[in-house]
Structure formats: structure tokens, C-alpha cells
Design a protein around this motif. Structure first.
Motif, PDB file in Angstrom:
ATOM      1  N   VAL A  25     -44.759 -28.799 -84.653  1.00 53.74           N
ATOM      2  CA  VAL A  25     -44.386 -27.548 -84.250  1.00 53.74           C
ATOM      3  C   VAL A  25     -45.464 -28.024 -82.899  1.00 53.74           C
ATOM      4  N   SER A  26     -46.458 -28.983 -83.264  1.00 59.75           N
ATOM      5  CA  SER A  26     -47.571 -29.321 -82.021  1.00 59.75           C
ATOM      6  C   SER A  26     -46.896 -30.191 -81.231  1.00 59.75           C
ATOM      7  N   GLU A  27     -45.270 -31.254 -81.009  1.00 68.61           N
ATOM      8  CA  GLU A  27     -45.744 -31.620 -80.668  1.00 68.61           C
ATOM      9  C   GLU A  27     -44.436 -31.049 -79.206  1.00 68.61           C
ATOM     10  N   LEU A  28     -43.687 -29.888 -79.825  1.00 68.41           N
ATOM     11  CA  LEU A  28     -43.145 -29.066 -79.722  1.00 68.41           C
ATOM     12  C   LEU A  28     -44.185 -28.158 -78.458  1.00 68.41           C
ATOM     13  N   ALA A  29     -44.982 -27.654 -78.813  1.00 68.10           N
ATOM     14  CA  ALA A  29     -45.710 -27.170 -77.825  1.00 68.10           C
ATOM     15  C   ALA A  29     -46.152 -27.449 -76.384  1.00 68.10           C
ATOM     16  N   LYS A  30     -45.933 -29.020 -76.343  1.00 66.59           N
ATOM     17  CA  LYS A  30     -46.799 -29.603 -75.085  1.00 66.59           C
ATOM     18  C   LYS A  30     -45.514 -29.630 -74.514  1.00 66.59           C
ATOM     19  N   HIS A  31     -44.324 -28.971 -74.699  1.00 74.38           N
ATOM     20  CA  HIS A  31     -42.755 -28.687 -73.872  1.00 74.38           C
ATOM     21  C   HIS A  31     -42.314 -27.219 -73.357  1.00 74.38           C
ATOM     22  N   ASP A  32     -43.730 -26.987 -73.133  1.00 74.13           N
ATOM     23  CA  ASP A  32     -43.939 -24.840 -72.956  1.00 74.13           C
ATOM     24  C   ASP A  32     -43.987 -25.118 -71.028  1.00 74.13           C
ATOM     25  N   GLY A  33     -43.711 -26.503 -70.097  1.00 72.68           N
ATOM     26  CA  GLY A  33     -43.537 -26.504 -68.862  1.00 72.68           C
ATOM     27  C   GLY A  33     -44.723 -27.061 -68.111  1.00 72.68           C
ATOM     28  N   SER A  34     -46.270 -26.915 -68.556  1.00 77.54           N
ATOM     29  CA  SER A  34     -47.013 -26.726 -68.108  1.00 77.54           C
ATOM     30  C   SER A  34     -47.026 -28.518 -67.881  1.00 77.54           C
ATOM     31  N   ASP A  35     -46.626 -29.422 -67.918  1.00 79.10           N
ATOM     32  CA  ASP A  35     -46.648 -30.291 -67.923  1.00 79.10           C
ATOM     33  C   ASP A  35     -44.451 -31.141 -67.476  1.00 79.10           C
ATOM     34  N   PRO A  36     -45.198 -31.393 -66.125  1.00 81.13           N
ATOM     35  CA  PRO A  36     -44.177 -31.102 -64.595  1.00 81.13           C
ATOM     36  C   PRO A  36     -43.408 -32.739 -65.491  1.00 81.13           C
ATOM     37  N   SER A  37     -43.590 -33.683 -66.362  1.00 81.74           N
ATOM     38  CA  SER A  37     -43.555 -35.102 -66.602  1.00 81.74           C
ATOM     39  C   SER A  37     -42.473 -34.709 -68.168  1.00 81.74           C
ATOM     40  N   LEU A  38     -42.817 -33.592 -68.761  1.00 82.10           N
ATOM     41  CA  LEU A  38     -42.151 -33.546 -69.875  1.00 82.10           C
ATOM     42  C   LEU A  38     -40.894 -31.927 -70.334  1.00 82.10           C
ATOM     43  N   PRO A  39     -39.736 -32.284 -70.445  1.00 81.25           N
ATOM     44  CA  PRO A  39     -39.152 -31.209 -70.723  1.00 81.25           C
ATOM     45  C   PRO A  39     -39.466 -30.054 -71.302  1.00 81.25           C
ATOM     46  N   ILE A  40     -38.875 -29.130 -70.738  1.00 80.77           N
ATOM     47  CA  ILE A  40     -39.544 -27.792 -72.023  1.00 80.77           C
ATOM     48  C   ILE A  40     -38.181 -27.616 -72.126  1.00 80.77           C
ATOM     49  N   TYR A  41     -38.460 -27.164 -73.985  1.00 77.73           N
ATOM     50  CA  TYR A  41     -38.186 -27.240 -74.833  1.00 77.73           C
ATOM     51  C   TYR A  41     -38.545 -25.506 -75.602  1.00 77.73           C
ATOM     52  N   VAL A  42     -37.225 -24.749 -75.711  1.00 70.83           N
ATOM     53  CA  VAL A  42     -37.216 -23.684 -76.755  1.00 70.83           C
ATOM     54  C   VAL A  42     -36.171 -24.128 -78.290  1.00 70.83           C
ATOM     55  N   ALA A  43     -37.335 -23.569 -78.745  1.00 71.19           N
ATOM     56  CA  ALA A  43     -36.676 -23.589 -80.479  1.00 71.19           C
ATOM     57  C   ALA A  43     -36.311 -22.551 -81.039  1.00 71.19           C
ATOM     58  N   ILE A  44     -34.413 -22.449 -81.676  1.00 72.00           N
ATOM     59  CA  ILE A  44     -34.509 -20.981 -82.200  1.00 72.00           C
ATOM     60  C   ILE A  44     -33.987 -20.964 -83.829  1.00 72.00           C
ATOM     61  N   LYS A  45     -34.471 -20.299 -84.584  1.00 69.69           N
ATOM     62  CA  LYS A  45     -34.192 -20.894 -85.807  1.00 69.69           C
ATOM     63  C   LYS A  45     -34.304 -22.558 -86.156  1.00 69.69           C
ATOM     64  N   GLY A  46     -34.713 -22.300 -86.093  1.00 72.65           N
ATOM     65  CA  GLY A  46     -35.616 -24.198 -85.758  1.00 72.65           C
ATOM     66  C   GLY A  46     -34.806 -25.113 -85.425  1.00 72.65           C
ATOM     67  N   ASP A  47     -33.391 -24.782 -84.475  1.00 73.53           N
ATOM     68  CA  ASP A  47     -32.783 -25.713 -83.385  1.00 73.53           C
ATOM     69  C   ASP A  47     -33.656 -25.933 -82.421  1.00 73.53           C
TER      70      ASP A  47
END
Length: 110
Positions: A13-35
Motif C-alpha cells: 500500500v505504501s509503495e502504491l502511494a508513491k505512484h500517484d503521479g507526483s514523481d515524474p520518474s515513477l509510473p502512475i498506478y491505479v488499483a482496482i479490486k487489488g489489481d
């Protein structure tokens, strides 16, 4: 559009939170039903300041099922959804599955 074979890589969950688009060097992730979906190719929708950025960096299953853009609804626990809301959530999952690669599964922080 064809997507890659889904991956089951654990993403906390904390790793996922880093992928919110605020760091342009990281991909943006959205999780749905755990995927975890990589939505980086659609920064116009999920990037910083975009309409659906509220979903980025978290499992937003409940919000998607409720058709809500409220940050407080962007949680992974969708157990309280009605049957109709579950249908909506499943439709969103199917929609994302056809457009974005699944790069992992959400797991709790240790």
C-alpha cells in the motif's frame, strides 16, 4: 488494445502511494479490486491536476463502484457496496483490464 500478461508482483500500500503521479520518474498506478494497473500512458486523466488523479496511487475500488470522486471513498474495501455498485465496479475493472497492463497485486504493508 492488447495488454501484456497480468503480473502478480506484490506491491505494498505504501509503495502504491508513491505512484500517484507526483514523481515524474515513477509510473502512475491505479488499483482496482487489488489489481494494480499502470495508467501512465494516460496522464491527461490520471496525472497531477487531472480529473481522475484522485484514484492514482491507491486502490480506489469503493469510489469506482460508487461513481465517486471523493478522496475519502478511494479505498480498497468495497465490501459495503450494493449489488448495482458491484456491477459498476466490475465494469470498471473490465474497462481497465482491456486498456492498461496489470503490473501487480496490492498487499498490506508489513
Amino acid at each position: 488494445m492488447a495488454t501484456a500478461e497480468p503480473k502478480a508482483t506484490p506491491i505494498t500500500v505504501s509503495e502504491l502511494a508513491k505512484h500517484d503521479g507526483s514523481d515524474p520518474s515513477l509510473p502512475i498506478y491505479v488499483a482496482i479490486k487489488g489489481d494494480v494497473f499502470d495508467v501512465s500512458k494516460n496522464t491527461a486523466s490520471y496525472g497531477p491536476g487531472a480529473g481522475y488523479n484522485v484514484f492514482a496511487g491507491k486502490d480506489s475500488s469503493k469510489a469506482l463502484g460508487m461513481s465517486s470522486l471523493k478522496p475519502e471513498d478511494c479505498v480498497g474495501d468495497y465490501s459495503g457496496l450494493t449489488e448495482k455498485q458491484m456491477e459498476t465496479l466490475n465494469q470498471w475493472h473490465e474497462f481497465f483490464s482491456k486498456r492498461y497492463n496489470i503490473v501487480g497485486k496490492v498487499v498490506p504493508d508489513n
